[in-house]
Design an enzyme around this catalytic site. Structure first.
Site, PDB file in Angstrom:
ATOM      1  CD  GLU A 149      -4.457  -2.330  -2.767  1.00 22.34           C
ATOM      2  OE1 GLU A 149      -4.560  -3.776  -2.530  1.00 22.34           O
ATOM      3  OE2 GLU A 149      -3.399  -1.678  -2.055  1.00 22.34           O
ATOM      4  CE  LYS A 154      -3.966   1.250  -0.824  1.00 23.89           C
ATOM      5  NZ  LYS A 154      -4.606   0.815   0.432  1.00 23.89           N
ATOM      6  CB  SER A 157      -0.812   0.216   1.055  1.00 19.54           C
ATOM      7  OG  SER A 157      -2.011  -0.930   1.062  1.00 19.54           O
ATOM      8  CB  SER A 187      -4.318   1.406   4.149  1.00 21.01           C
ATOM      9  OG  SER A 187      -3.435   1.033   3.058  1.00 21.01           O
ATOM     10  CE  LYS A 193      -1.465   4.098   2.667  1.00 22.79           C
ATOM     11  NZ  LYS A 193      -1.147   2.863   3.516  1.00 22.79           N
ATOM     12  CB  SER A 194       2.341   1.414   7.088  1.00 23.31           C
ATOM     13  OG  SER A 194       0.817   1.376   7.163  1.00 23.31           O
ATOM     14  N   GLY A 195       2.490  -0.372   4.267  1.00 24.28           N
ATOM     15  CA  GLY A 195       2.009  -1.115   3.471  1.00 24.28           C
ATOM     16  C   GLY A 195       2.192  -2.726   4.293  1.00 24.28           C
ATOM     17  CB  ALA A 196       0.489  -5.167   5.645  1.00 22.34           C
TER      18      ALA A 196
END
Length: 286
Positions: free
Chosen positions: A164, A71, A68, A128, A232-235
Site C-alpha cells: 500500500e 486485506k 483493498s 481499510s 470488504k470494499s476497495g478503491a
C-alpha cells in the site's frame, strides 16, 4: 460456544436445508447496465455459500485490480499462522512515523503504544487502514508470501505484488495486484467455510468483515432489515472500485458476491451507486 460461534459453525448446516436457489438474469441485466453507465468493465459473480455453485456471473475470469479487498485474504493468512502457532493475535507491533502511508486513520493514532496483530487486522478490514495492512504484510514475509499462501489454497490466479498504496495503481493490462471474480469468490468461500482455518479463526475473520465501517454506500445500502452482511470494499486509480461479501437473509450468510469495476471516468459516488443498484437487483430477485 457463543451464539456467534454457533452461527458460523452452522452455516453449512442451515444452507443444506434451504430451498434450492435459482439464478435470476435480471441481476446480470443490471450489471451490464452498470457497464454502460460507468463506461467501464464490471466483473460480477454470485456463489452459493454451501455448495460453491456459481449462480450468476459476468466476466468471471477477467482480471481486475484487487485494491483493498486483498486485506481479507491477508488477515486470513495471518490467522492461518496463528492457527499454526507461528503468530499471536495479542502480539504488539511497534512502528514509527516513517512507516505511515496514505490513509491510515487508526495506526496514525498509535505511534506511541503500537498495536496488536488483532488490532491491526481489525483496522485493515473495518477501516481499510493502509499502514495496518503493510505492517501485517511484513509479518508474513511480504506480498509474495501472500501470493504463495493463496497458491497453497489452490488459487493460482490471485496475486499481490506491491504494498500500500502502490498496489492500487490499476494500470490497464497489468496483472500485478489483480484477481478474477471467480477466483476471489472461491478463495473467500474457502476462508469462511473450509477447513483451512480453525472455527475460531473463521469466526474472527467474518466478525471483522461484519464490522466493516467503510462500505456503507455499496451493498449495505441496499440491504433490508434483518439481512446479514460481512464485506470488504476497495478503491483504486483509474475509476477502480470493488467489494467482496458474504450475505443473506434471516441474519446469516448464504451467498458470496464479488463485484469489481475498473477504467471508469465516473465519480466515486456514481461508482458506489452503480454497485448499490446491482445489490438492490440481487436482493429483489433473491
Amino acid at each position: 460456544m457463543s451464539i456467534q460461534h454457533f452461527r458460523v459453525a452452522l452455516i453449512p448446516f442451515f444452507a443444506a436445508f434451504c430451498l434450492p436457489v435459482f439464478a435470476h438474469p435480471e441481476t446480470l441485466v443490471k450489471v451490464k447496465d452498470a457497464e454502460d453507465q460507468l463506461g467501464a468493465r464490471v466483473g460480477y459473480i454470485e456463489l452459493d455459500l454451501n455448495s460453491g455453485k456459481i449462480l450468476e456471473s459476468f466476466r468471471p475470469e477477467e482480471r481486475f485490480p484487487m485494491m483493498s479487498t486483498f486485506k481479507v485474504l491477508l488477515c486470513g493468512a495471518v490467522l492461518s499462522r496463528v492457527d499454526a502457532g507461528q503468530e499471536q493475535l495479542g502480539r504488539r507491533i511497534h512502528y514509527s512515523q516513517n512507516d505511515l502511508v496514505e490513509y491510515s486513520p487508526v495506526t496514525e493514532k498509535h505511534l506511541t503504544d503500537g498495536m496488536t496483530v488483532r488490532e491491526l487486522c481489525s483496522a485493515a478490514i473495518t477501516m481499510s487502514d493502509n499502514t495496518a495492512a503493510n505492517l501485517l504484510l511484513t509479518t508474513i514475509g511480504g506480498p509474495k508470501e501472500l501470493t504463495a499462501f493463496l497458491h497453497n489454497m489452490g488459487d493460482h490466479v490471485t496475486r499481490l505484488d506491491r504494498w500500500e498504496p502502490e498496489l492500487n495503481e490499476a494500470i490497464p493490462n497489468d496483472e500485478r495486484d489483480t484477481t478474477m471474480p471467480a477466483a476471489m469468490a472461491t478463495t473467500l468461500r474457502k476462508l469462511l467455510t473450509g477447513e483451512l482455518l480453525t472455527l475460531a479463526s473463521r469466526q474472527q475473520l467474518i466478525d471483522w468483515m461484519e464490522a466493516d465501517k467503510v462500505a456503507g454506500p455499496l451493498l449495505r445500502s441496499a440491504l433490508p432489515a434483518g439481512w446479514f452482511i460481512a464485506d470488504k470494499s476497495g478503491a483504486g486509480e483509474r475509476g477502480s472500485r470493488g467489494i467482496i461479501a458474504a450475505l443473506g437473509p434471516d441474519g446469516k450468510p448464504s451467498r458470496i458476491v464479488v463485484i469489481y469495476t475498473t477504467g471508469s471516468q465516473a465519480t466515486m459516488d456514481e461508482r458506489n451507486r452503480q454497485i448499490a443498484e446491482i445489490g438492490a437487483s440481487l436482493i429483489k430477485h433473491w
